[in-house]
Scaffold this motif. Structure first.
Motif, PDB file in Angstrom:
ATOM      1  N   VAL A 121       0.838  -1.211   0.000  1.00  0.00           N
ATOM      2  CA  VAL A 121       0.000   0.000   0.000  1.00  0.00           C
ATOM      3  C   VAL A 121       0.865   1.251   0.000  1.00  0.00           C
ATOM      4  O   VAL A 121       0.598   2.213  -0.734  1.00  0.00           O
ATOM      5  CB  VAL A 121      -0.953  -0.010   1.209  1.00  0.00           C
ATOM      6  N   CYS A 122       1.932   1.247   0.793  1.00  0.00           N
ATOM      7  CA  CYS A 122       2.816   2.417   0.863  1.00  0.00           C
ATOM      8  C   CYS A 122       3.536   2.659  -0.459  1.00  0.00           C
ATOM      9  O   CYS A 122       3.714   3.814  -0.873  1.00  0.00           O
ATOM     10  CB  CYS A 122       3.822   2.238   1.991  1.00  0.00           C
ATOM     11  N   VAL A 123       3.950   1.594  -1.147  1.00  0.00           N
ATOM     12  CA  VAL A 123       4.603   1.754  -2.450  1.00  0.00           C
ATOM     13  C   VAL A 123       3.653   2.442  -3.435  1.00  0.00           C
ATOM     14  O   VAL A 123       4.034   3.387  -4.143  1.00  0.00           O
ATOM     15  CB  VAL A 123       5.059   0.392  -2.998  1.00  0.00           C
ATOM     16  N   CYS A 124       2.411   1.979  -3.473  1.00  0.00           N
ATOM     17  CA  CYS A 124       1.435   2.571  -4.395  1.00  0.00           C
ATOM     18  C   CYS A 124       1.142   4.019  -4.041  1.00  0.00           C
ATOM     19  O   CYS A 124       1.121   4.895  -4.924  1.00  0.00           O
ATOM     20  CB  CYS A 124       0.143   1.745  -4.360  1.00  0.00           C
ATOM     21  N   GLY A 162      11.871   5.630  -0.251  1.00  0.00           N
ATOM     22  CA  GLY A 162      10.694   4.987   0.320  1.00  0.00           C
ATOM     23  C   GLY A 162      10.246   3.779  -0.472  1.00  0.00           C
ATOM     24  O   GLY A 162       9.944   2.718   0.093  1.00  0.00           O
ATOM     25  N   ASN A 163      10.214   3.917  -1.802  1.00  0.00           N
ATOM     26  CA  ASN A 163       9.790   2.796  -2.633  1.00  0.00           C
ATOM     27  C   ASN A 163      10.774   1.635  -2.581  1.00  0.00           C
ATOM     28  O   ASN A 163      10.359   0.466  -2.581  1.00  0.00           O
ATOM     29  CB  ASN A 163       9.607   3.259  -4.082  1.00  0.00           C
ATOM     30  N   LEU A 164      12.071   1.935  -2.560  1.00  0.00           N
ATOM     31  CA  LEU A 164      13.056   0.863  -2.437  1.00  0.00           C
ATOM     32  C   LEU A 164      12.876   0.094  -1.133  1.00  0.00           C
ATOM     33  O   LEU A 164      12.920  -1.140  -1.102  1.00  0.00           O
ATOM     34  CB  LEU A 164      14.470   1.437  -2.527  1.00  0.00           C
ATOM     35  N   PHE A 165      12.671   0.846  -0.052  1.00  0.00           N
ATOM     36  CA  PHE A 165      12.504   0.204   1.249  1.00  0.00           C
ATOM     37  C   PHE A 165      11.244  -0.652   1.284  1.00  0.00           C
ATOM     38  O   PHE A 165      11.284  -1.839   1.644  1.00  0.00           O
ATOM     39  CB  PHE A 165      12.461   1.255   2.345  1.00  0.00           C
ATOM     40  N   PHE A 166      10.117  -0.072   0.901  1.00  0.00           N
ATOM     41  CA  PHE A 166       8.855  -0.801   1.006  1.00  0.00           C
ATOM     42  C   PHE A 166       8.755  -1.923  -0.021  1.00  0.00           C
ATOM     43  O   PHE A 166       8.140  -2.961   0.250  1.00  0.00           O
ATOM     44  CB  PHE A 166       7.674   0.168   0.864  1.00  0.00           C
ATOM     45  N   PHE A 167       9.351  -1.728  -1.199  1.00  0.00           N
ATOM     46  CA  PHE A 167       9.358  -2.825  -2.167  1.00  0.00           C
ATOM     47  C   PHE A 167      10.193  -3.987  -1.645  1.00  0.00           C
ATOM     48  O   PHE A 167       9.800  -5.156  -1.781  1.00  0.00           O
ATOM     49  CB  PHE A 167       9.906  -2.342  -3.510  1.00  0.00           C
ATOM     50  N   THR A 168      11.334  -3.656  -1.037  1.00  0.00           N
ATOM     51  CA  THR A 168      12.174  -4.712  -0.463  1.00  0.00           C
ATOM     52  C   THR A 168      11.434  -5.459   0.636  1.00  0.00           C
ATOM     53  O   THR A 168      11.452  -6.699   0.689  1.00  0.00           O
ATOM     54  CB  THR A 168      13.476  -4.116   0.099  1.00  0.00           C
ATOM     55  N   ARG A 169      10.774  -4.702   1.528  1.00  0.00           N
ATOM     56  CA  ARG A 169      10.044  -5.349   2.620  1.00  0.00           C
ATOM     57  C   ARG A 169       8.864  -6.152   2.110  1.00  0.00           C
ATOM     58  O   ARG A 169       8.582  -7.256   2.605  1.00  0.00           O
ATOM     59  CB  ARG A 169       9.574  -4.301   3.621  1.00  0.00           C
ATOM     60  N   ALA A 170       8.139  -5.609   1.116  1.00  0.00           N
ATOM     61  CA  ALA A 170       6.998  -6.339   0.560  1.00  0.00           C
ATOM     62  C   ALA A 170       7.453  -7.631  -0.093  1.00  0.00           C
ATOM     63  O   ALA A 170       6.842  -8.695   0.091  1.00  0.00           O
ATOM     64  CB  ALA A 170       6.260  -5.450  -0.449  1.00  0.00           C
TER      65      ALA A 170
END
Length: 259
Positions: A121-124, A162-170
């Protein structure tokens, strides 16, 4: 800090998680396993809340420009509501574990699904809001005939990190959940996931991504404050010699000159 406040004897004796049920008298280590998973998840959600707060304020600002006639909510109230929702979901997980509906394996699976969902959700949201925010900044800059390049670059930096972090975590949490479900289906246990090789890789990627995003955010904020301090600093003055001499042998003086 919470980790160091709890005595070492309370934590689980094993580095890797163990599959135990709550209130198991034969395995008193369930308390440590429960507290360990609770502490790790609370830390991850606290880190996620930083970006959730940024997104809430971005949404409020964008609503002002794209929907000026609509009623705006208080950003902090919205943020507290979202955090309360995450806390409520974690409380449900805790209650299910304490009621023996599943073991620590189920608790870890629940947390992985929760973190993966929040990350996606955060990535989007970051991608959508970032594009709109850059559009607003460029439009305002063109109208006011001022440069907004520094603000746009800062938005891009926040978006990329932010996207790198959340994509990695997702990606990490999704893969973890898939392996948990597959091995549970095949072997009726997920002990293989908790072996040192798999668990070390999971923890290493998880903590490395968290430390990296914190470092990058600190750098971005520090650069912002440094730039603001430079732009707001008053003009300096230097002394220059006064070449004029007074009649009667007046001494030399100095005048102030704005630079």
């Amino acid at each position: 800090a919470i980790w160091f406040l709890i005595p070492a004897t309370v934590w689980a004796p094993s580095y890797t998680p163990v599959a135990v049920f709550a209130w198991d008298t034969e395995h008193p280590s369930w308390v440590g396993a429960f507290l360990s998973e609770l502490t790790l998840t609370a830390g991850s959600l606290a880190l996620f809340s930083i970006f959730i707060l940024i997104l809430v304020y971005w949404a409020d600002i964008l609503k002002k420009y794209f929907h000026p006639a609509s009623r705006r909510s208080i950003p902090m109230v919205t943020f507290l509501g979202l955090v309360a929702l995450l806390v409520a979901l974690e409380i449900v997980n805790i209650v299910c574990f304490l009621c023996k509906l599943y073991s620590t394996e189920g608790m870890i699976l629940f947390n992985s699904i929760l973190l993966a969902t929040v990350s996606i959700v955060c990535v989007c949201e970051i991608t959508i809001f970032s594009h709109r925010f850059r559009t607003v900044l460029k439009t305002l800059g063109a109208i006011n005939q001022v440069s907004t390049d520094s603000q746009v670059k800062r938005i891009v930096w926040i978006t990329v990190t932010g996207n790198l972090f959340f994509f990695t975590r997702a990606f990490l949490e999704t893969i973890f959940c898939v392996y948990l479900l597959l091995w549970w289906k095949e072997e009726h246990t997920v002990a293989r996931v908790f072996s040192h090789s798999w668990w070390d890789t999971y923890v290493l990627v998880k903590f490395f991504s968290e430390v990296t995003i914190l470092s990058l955010m600190l750098y971005i904020l520090q650069s912002r404050f440094a730039a603001a301090a430079t732009s707001n600093r008053p003009a300096g003055y230097v002394s220059v010699p006064n070449t004029e001499t007074k009649e009667g042998g007046g001494g030399g003086g100095s005048t102030a000159m704005d630079v």
